[in-house]
Design an enzyme around this catalytic site. Structure first.
Site, PDB file in Angstrom:
ATOM      1  N   ASP A  34       0.836  -1.203   0.000  1.00 46.95           N
ATOM      2  CA  ASP A  34       0.000   0.000   0.000  1.00 46.95           C
ATOM      3  C   ASP A  34       0.867   1.248   0.000  1.00 46.95           C
ATOM      4  O   ASP A  34       0.574   2.239  -0.660  1.00 46.95           O
ATOM      5  CB  ASP A  34      -0.898   0.026   1.250  1.00 46.95           C
ATOM      6  N   ASP A  38       0.810   4.262  -2.585  1.00 44.02           N
ATOM      7  CA  ASP A  38       0.581   5.659  -2.197  1.00 44.02           C
ATOM      8  C   ASP A  38       1.688   6.556  -2.740  1.00 44.02           C
ATOM      9  O   ASP A  38       1.457   7.700  -3.123  1.00 44.02           O
ATOM     10  CB  ASP A  38       0.535   5.791  -0.666  1.00 44.02           C
ATOM     11  N   SER A  83     -35.711  -7.621 -15.064  1.00 44.19           N
ATOM     12  CA  SER A  83     -35.366  -8.474 -13.922  1.00 44.19           C
ATOM     13  C   SER A  83     -35.508  -9.930 -14.379  1.00 44.19           C
ATOM     14  O   SER A  83     -35.697 -10.186 -15.567  1.00 44.19           O
ATOM     15  CB  SER A  83     -36.260  -8.164 -12.724  1.00 44.19           C
ATOM     16  N   GLU A 114     -24.130 -18.628 -13.364  1.00 47.08           N
ATOM     17  CA  GLU A 114     -23.394 -17.571 -12.655  1.00 47.08           C
ATOM     18  C   GLU A 114     -23.977 -17.394 -11.265  1.00 47.08           C
ATOM     19  O   GLU A 114     -25.137 -17.722 -11.035  1.00 47.08           O
ATOM     20  CB  GLU A 114     -23.573 -16.231 -13.392  1.00 47.08           C
ATOM     21  N   LYS A 116     -25.758 -15.445  -8.392  1.00 45.87           N
ATOM     22  CA  LYS A 116     -26.685 -14.312  -8.349  1.00 45.87           C
ATOM     23  C   LYS A 116     -26.250 -13.406  -7.205  1.00 45.87           C
ATOM     24  O   LYS A 116     -26.509 -13.684  -6.035  1.00 45.87           O
ATOM     25  CB  LYS A 116     -28.124 -14.787  -8.157  1.00 45.87           C
ATOM     26  N   ASP A 118     -25.931 -10.439  -4.666  1.00 44.90           N
ATOM     27  CA  ASP A 118     -27.002  -9.714  -3.998  1.00 44.90           C
ATOM     28  C   ASP A 118     -26.593  -8.257  -3.751  1.00 44.90           C
ATOM     29  O   ASP A 118     -26.172  -7.885  -2.668  1.00 44.90           O
ATOM     30  CB  ASP A 118     -27.331 -10.422  -2.672  1.00 44.90           C
ATOM     31  N   ARG A 137     -30.542   1.247 -11.931  1.00 48.60           N
ATOM     32  CA  ARG A 137     -31.623   0.591 -12.664  1.00 48.60           C
ATOM     33  C   ARG A 137     -32.893   1.447 -12.684  1.00 48.60           C
ATOM     34  O   ARG A 137     -33.583   1.522 -13.683  1.00 48.60           O
ATOM     35  CB  ARG A 137     -31.912  -0.770 -12.026  1.00 48.60           C
ATOM     36  N   TYR A 231     -22.038  -8.331 -16.007  1.00 44.65           N
ATOM     37  CA  TYR A 231     -22.483  -9.609 -16.572  1.00 44.65           C
ATOM     38  C   TYR A 231     -23.240  -9.430 -17.880  1.00 44.65           C
ATOM     39  O   TYR A 231     -23.921 -10.337 -18.337  1.00 44.65           O
ATOM     40  CB  TYR A 231     -23.308 -10.417 -15.567  1.00 44.65           C
ATOM     41  N   LYS A 295     -28.375 -18.832 -17.782  1.00 41.35           N
ATOM     42  CA  LYS A 295     -28.665 -18.102 -19.026  1.00 41.35           C
ATOM     43  C   LYS A 295     -28.382 -18.989 -20.234  1.00 41.35           C
ATOM     44  O   LYS A 295     -27.374 -19.693 -20.255  1.00 41.35           O
ATOM     45  CB  LYS A 295     -27.767 -16.865 -19.127  1.00 41.35           C
ATOM     46  N   LYS A 319     -33.417 -19.501  -6.845  1.00 40.90           N
ATOM     47  CA  LYS A 319     -33.221 -18.863  -5.547  1.00 40.90           C
ATOM     48  C   LYS A 319     -33.011 -19.929  -4.479  1.00 40.90           C
ATOM     49  O   LYS A 319     -33.814 -20.849  -4.376  1.00 40.90           O
ATOM     50  CB  LYS A 319     -34.462 -18.024  -5.176  1.00 40.90           C
ATOM     51  N   CYS A 414     -27.012  -2.473  32.895  1.00 39.07           N
ATOM     52  CA  CYS A 414     -26.297  -3.355  31.985  1.00 39.07           C
ATOM     53  C   CYS A 414     -26.006  -4.696  32.667  1.00 39.07           C
ATOM     54  O   CYS A 414     -25.495  -4.729  33.781  1.00 39.07           O
ATOM     55  CB  CYS A 414     -24.996  -2.666  31.582  1.00 39.07           C
ATOM     56  N   CYS A 417     -22.017  -4.784  33.365  1.00 39.01           N
ATOM     57  CA  CYS A 417     -21.284  -3.880  34.273  1.00 39.01           C
ATOM     58  C   CYS A 417     -22.193  -3.132  35.237  1.00 39.01           C
ATOM     59  O   CYS A 417     -21.715  -2.349  36.041  1.00 39.01           O
ATOM     60  CB  CYS A 417     -20.486  -2.875  33.454  1.00 39.01           C
ATOM     61  N   CYS A 432     -25.835   0.663  26.901  1.00 40.35           N
ATOM     62  CA  CYS A 432     -25.180   0.861  28.181  1.00 40.35           C
ATOM     63  C   CYS A 432     -24.303   2.100  28.034  1.00 40.35           C
ATOM     64  O   CYS A 432     -23.525   2.196  27.087  1.00 40.35           O
ATOM     65  CB  CYS A 432     -24.307  -0.360  28.498  1.00 40.35           C
ATOM     66  N   CYS A 437     -17.543  -0.191  30.397  1.00 43.47           N
ATOM     67  CA  CYS A 437     -18.193  -1.502  30.331  1.00 43.47           C
ATOM     68  C   CYS A 437     -17.283  -2.466  29.573  1.00 43.47           C
ATOM     69  O   CYS A 437     -16.870  -2.175  28.450  1.00 43.47           O
ATOM     70  CB  CYS A 437     -19.527  -1.352  29.619  1.00 43.47           C
TER      71      CYS A 437
HETATM   72  S1  IVH Z   1     -28.652 -11.031 -15.542  1.00 41.50           S
HETATM   73  C1  IVH Z   1     -32.047  -9.616 -18.307  1.00 41.50           C
HETATM   74  N1  IVH Z   1     -26.817 -12.027 -13.947  1.00 41.50           N
HETATM   75  O1  IVH Z   1     -30.572 -10.114 -10.274  1.00 41.50           O
HETATM   76  C2  IVH Z   1     -31.241 -10.261 -17.271  1.00 41.50           C
HETATM   77  N2  IVH Z   1     -28.484 -10.648 -13.005  1.00 41.50           N
HETATM   78  O2  IVH Z   1     -33.580 -10.517 -10.301  1.00 41.50           O
HETATM   79  C3  IVH Z   1     -30.519  -9.319 -16.427  1.00 41.50           C
HETATM   80  N3  IVH Z   1     -28.224 -10.243 -10.612  1.00 41.50           N
HETATM   81  O3  IVH Z   1     -31.652  -7.105 -11.683  1.00 41.50           O
HETATM   82  C4  IVH Z   1     -29.901  -9.860 -15.227  1.00 41.50           C
HETATM   83  N4  IVH Z   1     -26.402 -11.446 -10.342  1.00 41.50           N
HETATM   84  O4  IVH Z   1     -29.480  -7.068 -10.353  1.00 41.50           O
HETATM   85  C5  IVH Z   1     -27.924 -11.268 -14.041  1.00 41.50           C
HETATM   86  N5  IVH Z   1     -25.110 -12.919 -12.655  1.00 41.50           N
HETATM   87  C6  IVH Z   1     -26.202 -12.173 -12.763  1.00 41.50           C
HETATM   88  C7  IVH Z   1     -26.751 -11.519 -11.641  1.00 41.50           C
HETATM   89  C8  IVH Z   1     -27.909 -10.762 -11.802  1.00 41.50           C
HETATM   90  C9  IVH Z   1     -27.289 -10.671  -9.739  1.00 41.50           C
HETATM   91  C10 IVH Z   1     -29.377  -9.398 -10.242  1.00 41.50           C
HETATM   92  C11 IVH Z   1     -29.595  -8.220 -11.155  1.00 41.50           C
HETATM   93  C12 IVH Z   1     -30.992  -8.328 -11.643  1.00 41.50           C
HETATM   94  C13 IVH Z   1     -31.607  -9.235 -10.635  1.00 41.50           C
HETATM   95  C14 IVH Z   1     -32.752  -9.983 -11.265  1.00 41.50           C
END
Ligand code: IVH
Length: 677
Positions: A34, A38, A83, A114, A116, A118, A137, A231, A295, A319, A414, A417, A432, A437
């Protein structure tokens, strides 16, 4: 040096820095320390300061450039950001595949699997190989332009060498879509810091990410670690490559942080295996995922399959089930955290959930207990997310699960303490207030020793936990009693580092009053408030003696902060701590600052971007002259100071007939500039 030579030198240095940013932020595999990094940045800053004409927007020094704003501008997406439909079981997934086969008329479809991620989805537009815009979005059609915040994310390239793009097969004008997220470790640390300073905490990394991306001050975004995983790659709103797997490889070759955990599956069995493998492995990821995205790999097929309403038919999100179970609450016990917060924890009849036995679940705070209507003896549903502590989701009540009868009440003292427990009106948390403490001790010491407080180098996590666990340090005053023998008894500390720490501790005694005030860790008293308190009262004794009304005479101190300060010093332990710090020889007096009276009783509101001052500077100028700065315009406002791009506050001022002035007039009023007439 001739201009061309300087130009070359600067560009070479920038390329070098970009390379190391890539190694560190994209690959997580730095080649230099680092400090060395810097040094490179400072070298570049120095050259750029000498030759400001040569600064380019894609220079690594220009990530934090934007000024604070009052809101974001709307921006339309090149094509809708959709989505995904969800599948919750293998059966639903196989149904989806059947439809893919039927609609495409083929059985040999390959799928990309891939994680998903969060976080929140975000579109980036590159023009001429330079990052031009970042858009949230929003509603899918129109999002918000958050470019200045996106630029601070160091895994996002501000520009990409044209040859590199060419090699990756990507045009110079393109768009990526992907997920912005906050790693769990950064989330925990930042949330803890917020709690420490009395700020509201975020429930999960996703919310923290969204809050950070929509920060009005890019400098704040820059301080928080965010990551961006693209992605999708589009050109004029359409997919560019003929296979999704190629898109991912190309983005990777161009230097983006593409998620490495992906797989091209030949059939659904392979997809299912990927899903199954990650169900457990996800626990070890540094960020949260809530499923797997599948996909169709061939873009031509994707186009044939098309969309239904809001989601593509060519992709689906599997999911993971929120891991849950039903069990009995045997007791509710308050647990004191590092910040002094008392969290009610449900002690459960042990229940197996997702491969582990769960016997504790958090109930967060009293509001949550009331919202759930939960009592001791209730049967409840408990859920365990990716990394988080299990939580109680709801009370179950049927013929097999009768209601419990015992109400849980927060203790007044508490449990660790016996210090006073206080709930600030309008807040959910009980705390507290005893600074000594033991539960709070490690957090308190780390805060006390940190760079912006007493700046005691070498007093890190490992040493602090040993000092507190061994009982050598029971409060921050004990630090000043430590001897070399004490330190040498601990693990992993040699003679030299023991001496260094002792020297650092001794030097910290000279830290000015405001640092000591800040270091006490009084709720809501941050660096700025500590400074104002020191300037107003001139000594810690005077602050301790001040009434709530007197405290409120200080800049920015309202009833909430005043009450917190009074509460702190009404605790006997805290008064004793101050005495011990005094005996140790710390600086408990300072220079009282005489305030101007020129603007006494006048209220100002600042809006828009000022040319010569930051918001904070302007505020300080007004407050030093005895004026007050408020966040919103009302009839009581005396002046609105309007800079460039002033928004709704200016309209409100005009509507109410409040005087609107520019920054020159503001300077005249505070007396730092003579009137032109
Ligand atoms: S593809 C048209 N790939 O999940 C398809 N989405 O519920 C576009 N997300 O809005 C999404 N990981 O924010 C895609 N590997 C991934 C993802 C992903 C997370 C999220 C994304 C999307 C939401 C859909």
């Amino acid at each position: 040096m001739a201009p061309a030579a300087i130009d070359k030198k600067i560009e070479a240095l920038r390329e070098k820095i970009r390379h190391h940013e890539y190694r560190y932020y994209v690959l997580d595999d730095p080649e230099i320390s680092d400090a060395e990094f810097d040094k490179l940045i400072n070298e570049l800053k120095k050259i750029e300061a000498e030759h400001p004409d040569w600064i380019t927007p894609d220079s690594p020094t220009q990530r934090v450039g934007g000024k604070a704003r009052e809101g974001f501008v709307k921006a339309r997406h090149s094509s809708p950001m959709l989505s995904l439909d969800n599948a919750y079981s293998e059966e639903e997934l196989r149904d989806w595949e059947r439809r893919v086969h039927e609609l495409s008329g083929r059985n040999d479809v390959e799928y990309m699997c891939e994680l998903k991620l969060d976080g929140m989805s975000l579109a980036l537009h590159y023009s001429g190989a330079h990052l031009e815009r970042g858009i949230t979005r929003g509603d899918g059609n129109v999002g918000e332009d958050v470019t200045s915040n996106v630029r601070t994310v160091r895994s996002i390239p501000l520009s990409i060498a044209k040859e590199k793009l060419k090699k990756a097969g990507i045009p110079e004008d393109f768009e990526t879509r992907g997920e912005m997220l906050m790693p769990i470790a950064a989330f925990r640390k930042l949330n803890e810091d917020r709690a420490q300073h009395g700020l509201a905490t975020f429930a999960n990394p996703r919310n923290f990410t969204a809050g950070t991306v929509r920060q009005l001050e890019p400098s704040i975004t820059a301080q928080r670690r965010l990551d961006y995983f693209p992605y999708m790659l589009l050109k004029d709103g359409r997919t560019y490559f003929d296979r999704h797997s190629k898109t991912m490889d190309a983005l990777e070759a161009a230097g983006f942080k593409v998620n490495p955990h992906r797989k091209l599956a030949k059939n659904l069995d392979e997809v299912w295996k990927f899903i199954h493998d990650w169900e457990e492995k996800r626990e070890a990821l540094p960020y949260e995922i809530d499923g797997i995205v599948i996909k169709v790999d061939r873009t031509g097929l994707q186009r044939e399959l098309g969309f239904t309403g809001k989601a593509p038919r060519w992709a689906i999100a599997y999911k993971y089930a929120a891991r849950g179970g039903v069990t009995l609450i045997e007791d509710i016990v308050p647990q004191v955290g590092r910040t002094g917060k008392l969290t009610p924890v449900a002690w459960l009849k042990p229940v197996p959930i997702g491969g582990t036995t769960v016997s504790r679940a958090t109930l967060h705070n009293m509001d949550e207990i009331e919202r759930l209507g939960v009592r001791i003896g209730d049967w409840v549903e408990v859920e365990r997310g990716g990394d988080v502590i299990p939580k109680v989701v709801k009370v179950v009540n049927d013929k097999d699960h009768p209601r419990g009868h015992r109400q849980f009440l927060m203790p007044e003292h508490c449990p660790i303490c016996k210090g006073n427990v206080v709930r600030t009106p309008g807040e959910a948390d009980h705390r507290c207030v005893n600074a000594n403490c033991p539960a709070k001790l490690q957090g308190t010491i780390l805060h006390f020793a940190s760079r912006h407080v007493m700046n005691i180098d070498g007093l890190g996590d490992a040493l602090v936990s040993q000092l507190s666990e061994s009982g050598l340090v029971k409060n921050v005053a004990d630090l000043y009693r430590l001897t070399k023998d004490d330190l040498l008894k601990l693990e992993r500390i040699g003679d030299k580092s023991a001496q260094n720490v002792l020297d650092e501790i001794a030097t910290s005694k000279k830290a000015p009053l405001e640092r000591v005030i800040y270091g006490l860790g009084i709720r809501f008293v941050g660096e700025r408030t500590a400074q104002f308190l020191a300037e107003h009262f001139g000594s810690l004794d005077a602050i301790m003696k001040a009434s709530a009304e007197e405290l409120q005479e200080v800049n920015e101190v309202g009833p909430r902060i005043a009450e917190s300060i009074s509460e702190f010093f009404s605790d006997e332990h805290n008064r004793q701590l101050v005495n011990d710090l005094r005996k140790a020889g710390l600086t408990l007096t300072g220079q009282k600052k005489e305030k101007g009276t020129k603007l006494a009783g006048k209220t100002f509101v600042l809006t828009g971007t000022l040319a010569n001052f930051s918001r904070d500077e302007a505020k300080k100028l007004i407050e030093d002259a005895g004026g007050r700065v408020s966040g919103s315009v009302s009839k009581k406002t005396d002046y609105v100071v309007a800079g460039a791009d002033a928004g709704s506050k200016l309209d409100k001022a005009r509507e109410l007939g409040v005087a609107v002035i520019g920054e020159d007039e503001m300077q005249v009023l505070v007396g730092s500039r003579r009137s032109a007439s």
